[in-house]
Design an enzyme around this catalytic site. Structure first.
Site, mmCIF file in Angstrom:
data_model
loop_
_atom_site.group_PDB
_atom_site.id
_atom_site.type_symbol
_atom_site.label_atom_id
_atom_site.label_comp_id
_atom_site.label_asym_id
_atom_site.label_seq_id
_atom_site.Cartn_x
_atom_site.Cartn_y
_atom_site.Cartn_z
ATOM 1 N N GLU A 1 0.854 -1.182 0.000
ATOM 2 C CA GLU A 1 0.000 0.000 0.000
ATOM 3 C C GLU A 1 0.895 1.239 0.000
ATOM 4 O O GLU A 1 0.483 2.316 0.401
ATOM 5 C CB GLU A 1 -0.992 -0.021 1.154
ATOM 6 C CG GLU A 1 -0.422 -0.411 2.497
ATOM 7 C CD GLU A 1 -1.490 -0.619 3.560
ATOM 8 O OE1 GLU A 1 -2.283 0.297 3.774
ATOM 9 O OE2 GLU A 1 -1.514 -1.696 4.176
ATOM 10 N N CYS B 1 -3.470 -3.894 4.375
ATOM 11 C CA CYS B 1 -2.513 -4.853 4.961
ATOM 12 C C CYS B 1 -2.831 -6.296 4.610
ATOM 13 O O CYS B 1 -2.022 -7.190 4.870
ATOM 14 C CB CYS B 1 -2.485 -4.697 6.481
ATOM 15 S SG CYS B 1 -2.204 -3.017 7.000
ATOM 16 N N HIS C 1 -2.142 -10.143 12.546
ATOM 17 C CA HIS C 1 -1.657 -8.884 11.965
ATOM 18 C C HIS C 1 -1.432 -7.919 13.134
ATOM 19 O O HIS C 1 -2.317 -7.750 13.979
ATOM 20 C CB HIS C 1 -2.684 -8.317 10.974
ATOM 21 C CG HIS C 1 -2.391 -6.906 10.588
ATOM 22 N ND1 HIS C 1 -1.215 -6.539 9.977
ATOM 23 C CD2 HIS C 1 -3.097 -5.760 10.759
ATOM 24 C CE1 HIS C 1 -1.213 -5.231 9.775
ATOM 25 N NE2 HIS C 1 -2.344 -4.733 10.245
HETATM 26 N N1 CAA Z 1 -0.056 4.088 30.853
HETATM 27 C C1 CAA Z 1 -0.468 2.915 30.314
HETATM 28 N N2 CAA Z 1 -1.423 2.853 29.337
HETATM 29 C C2 CAA Z 1 -1.943 3.997 28.890
HETATM 30 C C3 CAA Z 1 -1.549 5.268 29.417
HETATM 31 C C4 CAA Z 1 -0.555 5.283 30.442
HETATM 32 N N3 CAA Z 1 -0.121 6.423 30.972
HETATM 33 N N4 CAA Z 1 -2.260 6.221 28.771
HETATM 34 C C5 CAA Z 1 -3.074 5.583 27.886
HETATM 35 N N5 CAA Z 1 -2.884 4.252 27.956
HETATM 36 C C6 CAA Z 1 -3.518 3.207 27.150
HETATM 37 C C7 CAA Z 1 -5.005 3.439 26.930
HETATM 38 O O1 CAA Z 1 -5.764 3.018 28.044
HETATM 39 C C8 CAA Z 1 -5.226 2.586 25.693
HETATM 40 O O2 CAA Z 1 -5.300 1.225 26.079
HETATM 41 P P1 CAA Z 1 -6.586 0.329 25.635
HETATM 42 O O3 CAA Z 1 -6.643 0.371 24.141
HETATM 43 O O4 CAA Z 1 -6.266 -1.017 26.156
HETATM 44 O O5 CAA Z 1 -7.769 0.989 26.262
HETATM 45 C C9 CAA Z 1 -3.926 2.735 24.904
HETATM 46 O O6 CAA Z 1 -2.973 3.244 25.835
HETATM 47 C C10 CAA Z 1 -4.031 3.680 23.710
HETATM 48 O O7 CAA Z 1 -4.443 4.937 24.151
HETATM 49 P P2 CAA Z 1 -5.704 5.711 23.549
HETATM 50 O O8 CAA Z 1 -6.922 4.859 23.686
HETATM 51 O O9 CAA Z 1 -5.720 7.075 24.119
HETATM 52 O O10 CAA Z 1 -5.457 5.726 21.984
HETATM 53 P P3 CAA Z 1 -4.594 6.699 21.070
HETATM 54 O O11 CAA Z 1 -5.284 7.999 20.880
HETATM 55 O O12 CAA Z 1 -3.175 6.725 21.462
HETATM 56 O O13 CAA Z 1 -4.701 5.917 19.686
HETATM 57 C C11 CAA Z 1 -4.613 4.150 18.127
HETATM 58 C C12 CAA Z 1 -4.360 4.538 19.581
HETATM 59 C C13 CAA Z 1 -6.080 4.361 17.794
HETATM 60 C C14 CAA Z 1 -4.272 2.682 17.962
HETATM 61 C C15 CAA Z 1 -3.703 5.039 17.234
HETATM 62 O O14 CAA Z 1 -2.353 4.756 17.509
HETATM 63 C C16 CAA Z 1 -3.949 4.821 15.762
HETATM 64 O O15 CAA Z 1 -4.830 5.422 15.162
HETATM 65 N N6 CAA Z 1 -3.126 3.932 15.122
HETATM 66 C C17 CAA Z 1 -3.255 3.647 13.677
HETATM 67 C C18 CAA Z 1 -4.447 2.784 13.380
HETATM 68 C C19 CAA Z 1 -4.265 1.345 13.760
HETATM 69 O O16 CAA Z 1 -3.173 0.845 13.920
HETATM 70 N N7 CAA Z 1 -5.398 0.618 13.864
HETATM 71 C C20 CAA Z 1 -5.364 -0.797 14.187
HETATM 72 C C21 CAA Z 1 -6.496 -1.555 13.531
HETATM 73 S S1 CAA Z 1 -6.546 -1.258 11.766
HETATM 74 C C22 CAA Z 1 -5.288 -2.249 11.158
HETATM 75 O O17 CAA Z 1 -4.821 -3.147 11.807
HETATM 76 C C23 CAA Z 1 -4.756 -1.947 9.771
HETATM 77 C C24 CAA Z 1 -3.447 -1.266 9.901
HETATM 78 O O18 CAA Z 1 -2.411 -1.912 9.942
HETATM 79 C C25 CAA Z 1 -3.428 0.201 9.966
#
Ligand code: CAA
Length: 415
Positions: free
Chosen positions: A86, A118, A250
């Site tokens: 991609e 992916c 994945h």
């Molecule tokens: N200590 C420990 N953990 C903490 C923390 C701290 N101080 N602060 C936050 N966290 C945890 C949260 O509780 C959360 O855990 P859970 O998911 O278990 O609830 C985790 O850290 C992530 O925090 P947020 O929920 O605030 O999320 P974020 O805003 O950082 O975004 C994300 C996370 C959505 C994955 C973002 O990184 C993102 O958009 N990534 C790209 C998209 C992606 O990878 N999607 C996956 C599915 S799609 C796919 O697989 C295809 C692909 O390859 C893209």
């Protein structure tokens, strides 16, 4: 032409990773995000970063060159070359034709690029396996190269889930690594969870929604797998995970594999009526045994989209194929948009010897650490070609982009 009746599967894997890596604690400090959020919340520790002379072509060609350098598969044996990506370099000219040229693959070879986010790598592997089973391969092998650079906007939450790398998978009859079972389960649904419009270099993502889409697709693909297995007359009603020695998912970020495994356990407990009294403890044990040991490379590389699942497979094979010979593993591939597939394979006798040549641990150990400033400069510079320093020993690099054409050079290194 006779259909292939023996086993078909992964004959060999070649992995390539960029020479540069950014420790994510330094990025967390720069973005004023707690390090625990990245290390514990996402399970991520480092991300691979590309240089201006690295793109999907060079990453993929370098992975394939490392596969050929292992000495068991030769370019002249390849009758089908599929590149899944991609991170294409052109809307018309496929990445695959550059690889065909750089790697010296014969002219009588079907060559094309394939895209479904992916999932593309697995789509290619499945298509290659069917090509061999059909008899059309006539004794030849297929090479499926998954190659990607995961880029999100600087300062976004997804920035911590970037990465880059490639996996070359040779698919053949009588494979030397992993025999693929002929049934699999698939799930497809049109969703806008992650996408990259044609004029954009960085992906757009509805992050939380993408996680839900991934988990729904996993449940759908596993249900389809179980239905397909039932249709073969297999009346085994035990939970799927009890019949598998490992589960590879994945891995856009390692915590996603944890979420996936929980979803798989819950749906299998429900399907088979076997939910244990202490479900949380059972889930933690199952994850520690079946999933966590195979995530180490992903933790240190980041998301490599099409190649992510195959990096996990390579890591398992390299670390533990001797213990896994004769054992069945489950693999789950998810591509946003979305299409997903759940399939299984068994490590064949002698696979440890084949796997010992992959060399992922050596690639990880040989990397150069970047500062956040260096990473940001590389991200802004883009991919316009250049001359890699001598420490960057690789099979080929992007020398220049001139008149809207890309010029690659081989470096005289075989893998
Ligand atoms: N200590 C420990 N953990 C903490 C923390 C701290 N101080 N602060 C936050 N966290 C945890 C949260 O509780 C959360 O855990 P859970 O998911 O278990 O609830 C985790 O850290 C992530 O925090 P947020 O929920 O605030 O999320 P974020 O805003 O950082 O975004 C994300 C996370 C959505 C994955 C973002 O990184 C993102 O958009 N990534 C790209 C998209 C992606 O990878 N999607 C996956 C599915 S799609 C796919 O697989 C295809 C692909 O390859 C893209």
């Amino acid at each position: 032409m006779t259909a292939e009746t023996g086993t078909v599967g992964v004959d060999q894997i070649g992995i390539y990773l960029p020479h540069r890596v950014l420790p994510l604690d330094t990025l967390a400090a720069a973005r004023k995000v707690p390090t625990e959020k990245i290390h514990i919340g996402l399970g991520a520790y480092q991300m691979a970063v590309t240089a201006p002379w690295e793109d999907a072509v060079t990453l993929g060609a370098n992975a394939a060159a490392r596969l050929f350098a292992q000495g068991q598969v030769k370019p002249e044996e390849i009758g089908l070359l599929i590149v899944a990506t991609e991170t294409a370099v052109d809307h018309a000219k496929p990445v695959s034709i550059f690889l065909h040229d750089l790697l010296g693959i014969p002219n009588n070879c079907r060559v094309f690029e394939l895209k479904h986010a992916c999932y593309g790598g697995t789509a290619g592997v499945m298509m290659a396996a069917d090509w061999i089973r059909s008899g059309a391969a006539a004794g030849r092998k297929a090479l499926v190269v998954s190659t990607d650079i995961a880029r999100y906007p600087l300062q976004s939450s997804a920035e911590f889930t970037q990465g880059a790398g490639a996996a070359a998978v040779a698919v053949s009859a009588q494979p030397r690594l992993l025999a693929l079972d002929p049934i699999s389960g698939v799930y497809a649904k049109n969703v806008y969870d992650f996408w990259r419009p044609l004029d954009k270099r960085e992906a757009l993502v509805d992050g939380k929604f993408s996680v839900d889409c991934y988990l729904d697709a996993l449940a759908g693909a596993v249900a389809d797998f179980c239905a397909a297995r039932n249709r073969t007359g297999d009346k085994n009603t035990a939970p799927l995970y009890t019949q598998l020695a490992a589960l590879l998912y994945h891995t856009p970020f390692p915590k996603m594999a944890y979420k996936a495994h929980l979803r798989l356990l819950e749906s299998e407990w429900q399907r088979t009526g076997t939910q244990p009294a202490d479900a949380a403890a059972a889930a933690a044990r199952s994850y520690a045994e079946l999933v966590d040991p195979w995530l180490e490379a992903s933790r240190k590389v980041g998301n490599i989209y099409t190649a992510s699942l195959y990096l996990c497979l390579a890591w398992l094979a390299e670390r533990a194929a001797d213990r896994f010979e004769g054992k069945r593993v489950g693999l789950f591939s998810y591509g946003s948009g979305c299409c997903a597939e759940f399939f299984t394979g068994t490590f064949v006798p002698g696979s440890a010897q084949t796997a010992a040549r992959i060399g992922v641990a050596d690639l990880l150990a040989a990397r150069q650490q970047l500062t956040v400033e260096e990473y940001e400069r590389l991200a802004r510079d883009g991919t316009n070609g250049g001359v890699p320093p001598s420490g960057d020993a690789a099979f080929c690099h992007l020398a220049a982009v001139r008149d809207e054409k890309r010029f690659y050079e081989r470096n005289g290194i075989t893998g």
